[in-house]
Design an enzyme around this catalytic site. Sequence first.
Site, PDB file in Angstrom:
ATOM      1  N   TYR A 153      21.716  13.799  97.657  1.00 48.04           N
ATOM      2  CA  TYR A 153      22.420  12.528  97.800  1.00 48.04           C
ATOM      3  C   TYR A 153      23.370  12.528  98.993  1.00 48.04           C
ATOM      4  O   TYR A 153      23.715  11.484  99.522  1.00 48.04           O
ATOM      5  CB  TYR A 153      23.256  12.221  96.545  1.00 48.04           C
ATOM      6  CG  TYR A 153      22.505  11.576  95.412  1.00 48.04           C
ATOM      7  CD1 TYR A 153      21.456  12.224  94.791  1.00 48.04           C
ATOM      8  CD2 TYR A 153      22.875  10.315  94.945  1.00 48.04           C
ATOM      9  CE1 TYR A 153      20.786  11.630  93.729  1.00 48.04           C
ATOM     10  CE2 TYR A 153      22.215   9.718  93.890  1.00 48.04           C
ATOM     11  CZ  TYR A 153      21.164  10.381  93.282  1.00 48.04           C
ATOM     12  OH  TYR A 153      20.519   9.796  92.242  1.00 48.04           O
ATOM     13  N   ASP A 212      18.150   9.478  82.682  1.00 45.20           N
ATOM     14  CA  ASP A 212      17.447   8.221  82.366  1.00 45.20           C
ATOM     15  C   ASP A 212      16.381   8.495  81.304  1.00 45.20           C
ATOM     16  O   ASP A 212      16.209   7.730  80.358  1.00 45.20           O
ATOM     17  CB  ASP A 212      16.775   7.627  83.613  1.00 45.20           C
ATOM     18  CG  ASP A 212      17.637   6.585  84.313  1.00 45.20           C
ATOM     19  OD1 ASP A 212      18.874   6.709  84.258  1.00 45.20           O
ATOM     20  OD2 ASP A 212      17.067   5.652  84.912  1.00 45.20           O
ATOM     21  N   ASP A 270      10.536  20.465  85.754  1.00 46.82           N
ATOM     22  CA  ASP A 270       9.322  19.790  85.264  1.00 46.82           C
ATOM     23  C   ASP A 270       9.113  20.087  83.780  1.00 46.82           C
ATOM     24  O   ASP A 270       8.780  19.209  82.986  1.00 46.82           O
ATOM     25  CB  ASP A 270       8.094  20.151  86.114  1.00 46.82           C
ATOM     26  CG  ASP A 270       7.922  21.645  86.349  1.00 46.82           C
ATOM     27  OD1 ASP A 270       8.850  22.424  86.013  1.00 46.82           O
ATOM     28  OD2 ASP A 270       6.867  22.042  86.868  1.00 46.82           O
ATOM     29  N   ASP A 327      20.085  12.910  87.605  1.00 47.33           N
ATOM     30  CA  ASP A 327      19.868  11.458  87.624  1.00 47.33           C
ATOM     31  C   ASP A 327      18.600  11.129  86.848  1.00 47.33           C
ATOM     32  O   ASP A 327      18.584  10.258  85.976  1.00 47.33           O
ATOM     33  CB  ASP A 327      19.749  10.996  89.086  1.00 47.33           C
ATOM     34  CG  ASP A 327      19.476   9.507  89.192  1.00 47.33           C
ATOM     35  OD1 ASP A 327      20.156   8.738  88.483  1.00 47.33           O
ATOM     36  OD2 ASP A 327      18.584   9.116  89.966  1.00 47.33           O
ATOM     37  N   LYS A 387      14.606  24.201  89.978  1.00 45.80           N
ATOM     38  CA  LYS A 387      13.205  24.332  90.417  1.00 45.80           C
ATOM     39  C   LYS A 387      13.128  25.593  91.258  1.00 45.80           C
ATOM     40  O   LYS A 387      12.734  25.572  92.440  1.00 45.80           O
ATOM     41  CB  LYS A 387      12.802  23.060  91.185  1.00 45.80           C
ATOM     42  CG  LYS A 387      11.342  22.970  91.561  1.00 45.80           C
ATOM     43  CD  LYS A 387      10.401  22.726  90.388  1.00 45.80           C
ATOM     44  CE  LYS A 387       8.956  22.789  90.848  1.00 45.80           C
ATOM     45  NZ  LYS A 387       7.996  22.794  89.711  1.00 45.80           N
TER      46      LYS A 387
HETATM   47  C1  IPM Z   1      23.254   6.492  88.428  1.00 46.91           C
HETATM   48  C2  IPM Z   1      22.558   5.530  89.375  1.00 46.91           C
HETATM   49  C3  IPM Z   1      23.014   5.824  90.783  1.00 46.91           C
HETATM   50  C4  IPM Z   1      22.607   7.246  91.127  1.00 46.91           C
HETATM   51  C5  IPM Z   1      22.490   4.848  91.847  1.00 46.91           C
HETATM   52  C6  IPM Z   1      22.799   3.408  91.479  1.00 46.91           C
HETATM   53  C7  IPM Z   1      22.986   5.176  93.215  1.00 46.91           C
HETATM   54  O1  IPM Z   1      21.185   5.613  89.234  1.00 46.91           O
HETATM   55  O2  IPM Z   1      24.493   6.453  88.357  1.00 46.91           O
HETATM   56  O3  IPM Z   1      22.568   7.269  87.761  1.00 46.91           O
HETATM   57  O4  IPM Z   1      21.465   7.487  91.539  1.00 46.91           O
HETATM   58  O5  IPM Z   1      23.441   8.129  90.983  1.00 46.91           O
HETATM   59 MN    MN Z   2      20.515   6.951  87.671  1.00 49.58          MN
END
Ligand code: IPM
Ligand code: MN
Length: 355
Positions: A141, A251, A223, A247, A190
């Site tokens: 990032y 999710d 993975d 990240d 990884k």
């Molecule tokens: C999160 C989001 C952010 C990230 C984006 C919006 C930049 O997905 O906070 O997880 O990737 O960190």
């Molecule tokens: Mn995210």
Amino acid sequence: MDAKIVLLPGDGIGPEVVAEAVRVLEAVAAKFGHKFAFTSCPMGGNAIDTHGNPLPDETLAACRKADAVLLGAVGGPKWDDPAAKTRPEVGLLKIRKELGLFANLRPIKPSAHLLDASPLKREILEGTDILFFRELTGGVYFGESGRKPHPSGEEAWSVMIYSTGEIERIVRLAATAARGRRGKLTMVDKANVLEVSRLWRSVTARVMKEEFPDIKYDTVLVDAMAMHLLSRPRDFDVVVTENLFGDILTDEGSMLTGSMGLLPSASLGEPGPGLYEPIHGSAPDIAGKGIANPLATILAAAMLLRHSLKLEQEATTIETAVETVLQQGARTADIAAGKPSIATRAMGDLVLRQL
Ligand code: IPM
Ligand code: MN
């Protein structure tokens, strides 16, 4: 206690869910005799519209002076033009970096009352309680990136880079948290491919051996982790990983709880204010309709009380209120599974009634 809280409602459903969290914080303040002063500042797409900058200097300055920051969500199709000079997400990355928020805590603990809201089987989910520590101010990032001409058109690169110190500090936080939980830490990397992961592995192994011999420590390849999260989520306690892997995995992990609308997060680091936010985005498709689930932001407010203001009892009071409301069957559309659902405000009202 007197506390200064900066609100960054942001875009899309951000303002709607932050409004409910503020009502909850005000109720907690009244109940326990605290005084919270709220200041709302522009950030994200709305700040691009008004200031030409997703994180205006005044917003950052207000955050630095605050005891804690509560954020809704940023972004939306209006600001998605790839040719645009800046993007809402730039503001989010900048505030993380500027405030030194290197540790992003994302708890994944499916509510016993919502096990059927998840696409996964109840038998797999029962007893799951994971705390992710996602490194937040390093890696790909923030590494060097660029483009240059290539015979086929162009080539582009984004460098994933970490230093020993960046790894040590988040591993220490994660391992300390494991001590207060079930005493287990999993590091995800990884290392079979990436040199940067091999540094994570050697640094983490050393810190664990020298400073946390009491914590059970293992490593899992990213993975494989994507698979284990769905097949045996109960086996994990604290998980620590680098920025991009964290990240993606969180999710995925949010689906264990049934909805992204339920997951709060806390970004902590150097002394100074922490940043609290739901992990969901700005959900432009439902923005302005008053149907978004405010519980993730309300739970983020609970994390704010716990981590930045050290008000553990107040935090637990909010979490218990949310559990009770879910137990009583209250559902916003995202967790209603097609059955009748209630609005954002009504969900906020039910939590307030419990308080
Ligand atoms: C999160 C989001 C952010 C990230 C984006 C919006 C930049 O997905 O906070 O997880 O990737 O960190
Ligand atoms: Mn995210």
